[in-house]
Design a protein around this motif. Structure first.
Motif, PDB file in Angstrom:
ATOM      1  N   GLU A 187      49.965 -21.944 -23.062  1.00  0.00           N
ATOM      2  CA  GLU A 187      50.391 -20.600 -23.445  1.00  0.00           C
ATOM      3  C   GLU A 187      50.981 -19.896 -22.240  1.00  0.00           C
ATOM      4  O   GLU A 187      50.480 -20.035 -21.119  1.00  0.00           O
ATOM      5  CB  GLU A 187      49.218 -19.792 -24.009  1.00  0.00           C
ATOM      6  CG  GLU A 187      48.847 -20.148 -25.426  1.00  0.00           C
ATOM      7  CD  GLU A 187      47.913 -19.108 -26.043  1.00  0.00           C
ATOM      8  OE1 GLU A 187      47.222 -18.390 -25.279  1.00  0.00           O
ATOM      9  OE2 GLU A 187      47.874 -19.011 -27.281  1.00  0.00           O
ATOM     10  N   GLU A 220      52.521 -16.073 -20.922  1.00  0.00           N
ATOM     11  CA  GLU A 220      52.594 -14.627 -21.174  1.00  0.00           C
ATOM     12  C   GLU A 220      53.960 -14.094 -20.753  1.00  0.00           C
ATOM     13  O   GLU A 220      54.360 -14.231 -19.591  1.00  0.00           O
ATOM     14  CB  GLU A 220      51.499 -13.907 -20.396  1.00  0.00           C
ATOM     15  CG  GLU A 220      51.434 -12.412 -20.635  1.00  0.00           C
ATOM     16  CD  GLU A 220      50.619 -12.037 -21.872  1.00  0.00           C
ATOM     17  OE1 GLU A 220      50.811 -10.910 -22.369  1.00  0.00           O
ATOM     18  OE2 GLU A 220      49.794 -12.850 -22.318  1.00  0.00           O
ATOM     19  N   ILE A 258      59.301 -23.628 -28.299  1.00  0.00           N
ATOM     20  CA  ILE A 258      58.628 -22.353 -28.075  1.00  0.00           C
ATOM     21  C   ILE A 258      57.985 -21.969 -29.395  1.00  0.00           C
ATOM     22  O   ILE A 258      58.676 -21.758 -30.392  1.00  0.00           O
ATOM     23  CB  ILE A 258      59.599 -21.257 -27.607  1.00  0.00           C
ATOM     24  CG1 ILE A 258      60.330 -21.703 -26.342  1.00  0.00           C
ATOM     25  CG2 ILE A 258      58.837 -19.960 -27.361  1.00  0.00           C
ATOM     26  CD1 ILE A 258      59.447 -21.987 -25.156  1.00  0.00           C
ATOM     27  N   ASP A 259      56.660 -21.908 -29.404  1.00  0.00           N
ATOM     28  CA  ASP A 259      55.909 -21.788 -30.648  1.00  0.00           C
ATOM     29  C   ASP A 259      56.309 -22.978 -31.529  1.00  0.00           C
ATOM     30  O   ASP A 259      56.126 -24.104 -31.122  1.00  0.00           O
ATOM     31  CB  ASP A 259      56.157 -20.424 -31.291  1.00  0.00           C
ATOM     32  CG  ASP A 259      55.720 -19.285 -30.346  1.00  0.00           C
ATOM     33  OD1 ASP A 259      54.675 -19.425 -29.689  1.00  0.00           O
ATOM     34  OD2 ASP A 259      56.454 -18.282 -30.238  1.00  0.00           O
ATOM     35  N   ARG A 295      59.504 -23.462 -32.654  1.00  0.00           N
ATOM     36  CA  ARG A 295      60.972 -23.573 -32.627  1.00  0.00           C
ATOM     37  C   ARG A 295      61.414 -24.567 -31.563  1.00  0.00           C
ATOM     38  O   ARG A 295      61.085 -24.432 -30.383  1.00  0.00           O
ATOM     39  CB  ARG A 295      61.585 -22.196 -32.337  1.00  0.00           C
ATOM     40  CG  ARG A 295      63.100 -22.211 -32.131  1.00  0.00           C
ATOM     41  CD  ARG A 295      63.637 -20.802 -31.967  1.00  0.00           C
ATOM     42  NE  ARG A 295      63.179 -20.146 -30.752  1.00  0.00           N
ATOM     43  CZ  ARG A 295      63.836 -20.163 -29.589  1.00  0.00           C
ATOM     44  NH1 ARG A 295      64.986 -20.823 -29.484  1.00  0.00           N
ATOM     45  NH2 ARG A 295      63.362 -19.505 -28.546  1.00  0.00           N
ATOM     46  N   LEU A 313      62.633 -13.355 -25.757  1.00  0.00           N
ATOM     47  CA  LEU A 313      61.335 -13.556 -26.395  1.00  0.00           C
ATOM     48  C   LEU A 313      60.570 -12.238 -26.411  1.00  0.00           C
ATOM     49  O   LEU A 313      60.684 -11.437 -25.478  1.00  0.00           O
ATOM     50  CB  LEU A 313      60.514 -14.608 -25.647  1.00  0.00           C
ATOM     51  CG  LEU A 313      61.035 -16.047 -25.653  1.00  0.00           C
ATOM     52  CD1 LEU A 313      60.102 -16.936 -24.836  1.00  0.00           C
ATOM     53  CD2 LEU A 313      61.177 -16.584 -27.063  1.00  0.00           C
ATOM     54  N   THR A 314      59.799 -12.023 -27.452  1.00  0.00           N
ATOM     55  CA  THR A 314      58.988 -10.815 -27.529  1.00  0.00           C
ATOM     56  C   THR A 314      57.882 -10.866 -26.476  1.00  0.00           C
ATOM     57  O   THR A 314      57.371 -11.954 -26.154  1.00  0.00           O
ATOM     58  CB  THR A 314      58.353 -10.669 -28.918  1.00  0.00           C
ATOM     59  OG1 THR A 314      57.594 -11.853 -29.212  1.00  0.00           O
ATOM     60  CG2 THR A 314      59.423 -10.484 -29.981  1.00  0.00           C
ATOM     61  N   LYS A 334      51.993 -13.526 -25.651  1.00  0.00           N
ATOM     62  CA  LYS A 334      51.763 -14.952 -25.476  1.00  0.00           C
ATOM     63  C   LYS A 334      52.632 -15.783 -26.418  1.00  0.00           C
ATOM     64  O   LYS A 334      52.802 -15.448 -27.589  1.00  0.00           O
ATOM     65  CB  LYS A 334      50.289 -15.278 -25.703  1.00  0.00           C
ATOM     66  CG  LYS A 334      49.368 -14.718 -24.622  1.00  0.00           C
ATOM     67  CD  LYS A 334      47.931 -15.133 -24.852  1.00  0.00           C
ATOM     68  CE  LYS A 334      47.035 -14.606 -23.737  1.00  0.00           C
ATOM     69  NZ  LYS A 334      45.617 -15.008 -23.930  1.00  0.00           N
ATOM     70  N   HIS A 335      53.173 -16.865 -25.857  1.00  0.00           N
ATOM     71  CA  HIS A 335      53.941 -17.840 -26.623  1.00  0.00           C
ATOM     72  C   HIS A 335      53.476 -19.237 -26.234  1.00  0.00           C
ATOM     73  O   HIS A 335      53.094 -19.489 -25.088  1.00  0.00           O
ATOM     74  CB  HIS A 335      55.442 -17.698 -26.355  1.00  0.00           C
ATOM     75  CG  HIS A 335      56.034 -16.445 -26.898  1.00  0.00           C
ATOM     76  ND1 HIS A 335      56.579 -16.353 -28.157  1.00  0.00           N
ATOM     77  CD2 HIS A 335      56.149 -15.198 -26.342  1.00  0.00           C
ATOM     78  CE1 HIS A 335      57.026 -15.115 -28.366  1.00  0.00           C
ATOM     79  NE2 HIS A 335      56.770 -14.401 -27.271  1.00  0.00           N
ATOM     80  N   ARG A 336      53.528 -20.155 -27.192  1.00  0.00           N
ATOM     81  CA  ARG A 336      53.111 -21.531 -26.958  1.00  0.00           C
ATOM     82  C   ARG A 336      54.313 -22.366 -26.526  1.00  0.00           C
ATOM     83  O   ARG A 336      55.295 -22.485 -27.243  1.00  0.00           O
ATOM     84  CB  ARG A 336      52.494 -22.110 -28.236  1.00  0.00           C
ATOM     85  CG  ARG A 336      51.932 -23.520 -28.072  1.00  0.00           C
ATOM     86  CD  ARG A 336      51.262 -24.006 -29.362  1.00  0.00           C
ATOM     87  NE  ARG A 336      52.228 -24.139 -30.450  1.00  0.00           N
ATOM     88  CZ  ARG A 336      52.299 -23.327 -31.497  1.00  0.00           C
ATOM     89  NH1 ARG A 336      51.474 -22.287 -31.598  1.00  0.00           N
ATOM     90  NH2 ARG A 336      53.207 -23.534 -32.437  1.00  0.00           N
TER      91      ARG A 336
END
Length: 254
Positions: A94, A96, A121-122, A124, A143-144, A147-149
């Motif tokens: 993850e 940030e 990313i997540d 996608r 990206l917002t 946290k993103h995976r």
């Protein structure tokens, strides 16, 4: 001043309203969760949406992390690896995204990988890279914050026939390793930025034509200044760029 072309040191600068002096960078080095995929089932099984139980340290190779098959056949002809593995391996963590990066174009920079990399990313898929000699760079867009995976699939199966003695894969030199080494970074790019620099030297008159391509991802036109310096010679020009477009600055150093 006439240019000498033996080792030219050149600087290209971009200036204009709202442009930052440096690129914000977030290191991606550290612990990543991990899973081997020797049968290549992960893409079909959508492992980018799964979680992995093992952990490795990146930057690093599977050899350094003690992952793969222990090598019990020592060689007298070259140094022997402790672990061997050929196939896909998945890495995940993850990340940030800071609030101050809202609206910026982001990219992932991986200095050196072996062979093919895919990045999600997540859920996608961002893209695929397969260079053995150049960084793998992925354009993420905006990206917002939060946290993103991030999920990396690295496959060191021999993708192209580079010959059985190529230094990029032989056990006698760097081996056909799996992983990421060097810098691993998430970068926040300015919406107006240098996309490429091309230099065309003319040996007969000892000059160099410089072509600088500038990207504008803003929804409005901009005017910026491109300055090129080399061996005490400075040239600058303004370039107008349409919204969501590209502009080219062409200069000659003498």
């Amino acid at each position: 001043m006439r240019l000498g072309f033996a080792g030219i040191l050149m600087a290209v600068l971009l200036s204009g309203p709202g442009l930052a002096d440096s690129i914000p960078v977030q290191s991606l080095a550290g612990d990543w969760s991990f899973r081997l995929d020797p049968d290549g089932k992960g893409v079909e099984g959508q492992w980018q949406s799964a979680s992995f139980e093992e952990t490795v340290r990146l930057p690093g190779s599977l050899d350094e992390n003690g992952k793969g098959t222990p090598n019990t056949a020592a060689s007298r002809a070259y140094l022997s690896r402790l672990f061997e593995y050929i196939g896909a391996a998945w890495y995940q963590r993850e990340v940030e995204i800071p609030a101050e990066w809202t609206g910026k174009s982001l990219e992932v920079f991986l200095e050196r990988c072996h062979w093919e990399t895919r990045l999600w990313i997540d859920d996608r898929l961002v893209g695929v890279q397969d260079s053995l000699c150049a960084p793998h760079v992925f354009a993420l867009g905006a990206l917002t914050p939060g946290k993103h995976r991030f999920t990396l699939r690295i496959d060191n199966n021999i993708k192209y026939d580079v010959g059985s003695r190529a230094h990029s894969i032989t056990e006698h030199t760097q081996t056909n390793w799996n992983g990421v080494i060097g810098r691993m970074e998430l970068r926040a790019l300015e919406p107006v930025r240098i996309a490429s620099v091309q230099v065309y030297p003319n040996a007969s008159n000892r000059t160099a034509a410089v072509r600088v391509l500038v990207d504008n991802t803003l929804d409005k036109p901009v005017v910026c200044r491109v300055n090129v310096s080399a061996l005490g010679t400075d040239q600058s020009t303004d370039v107008s760029i349409a919204k969501n477009g590209q502009g080219t600055a062409e200069l000659t150093l003498e």
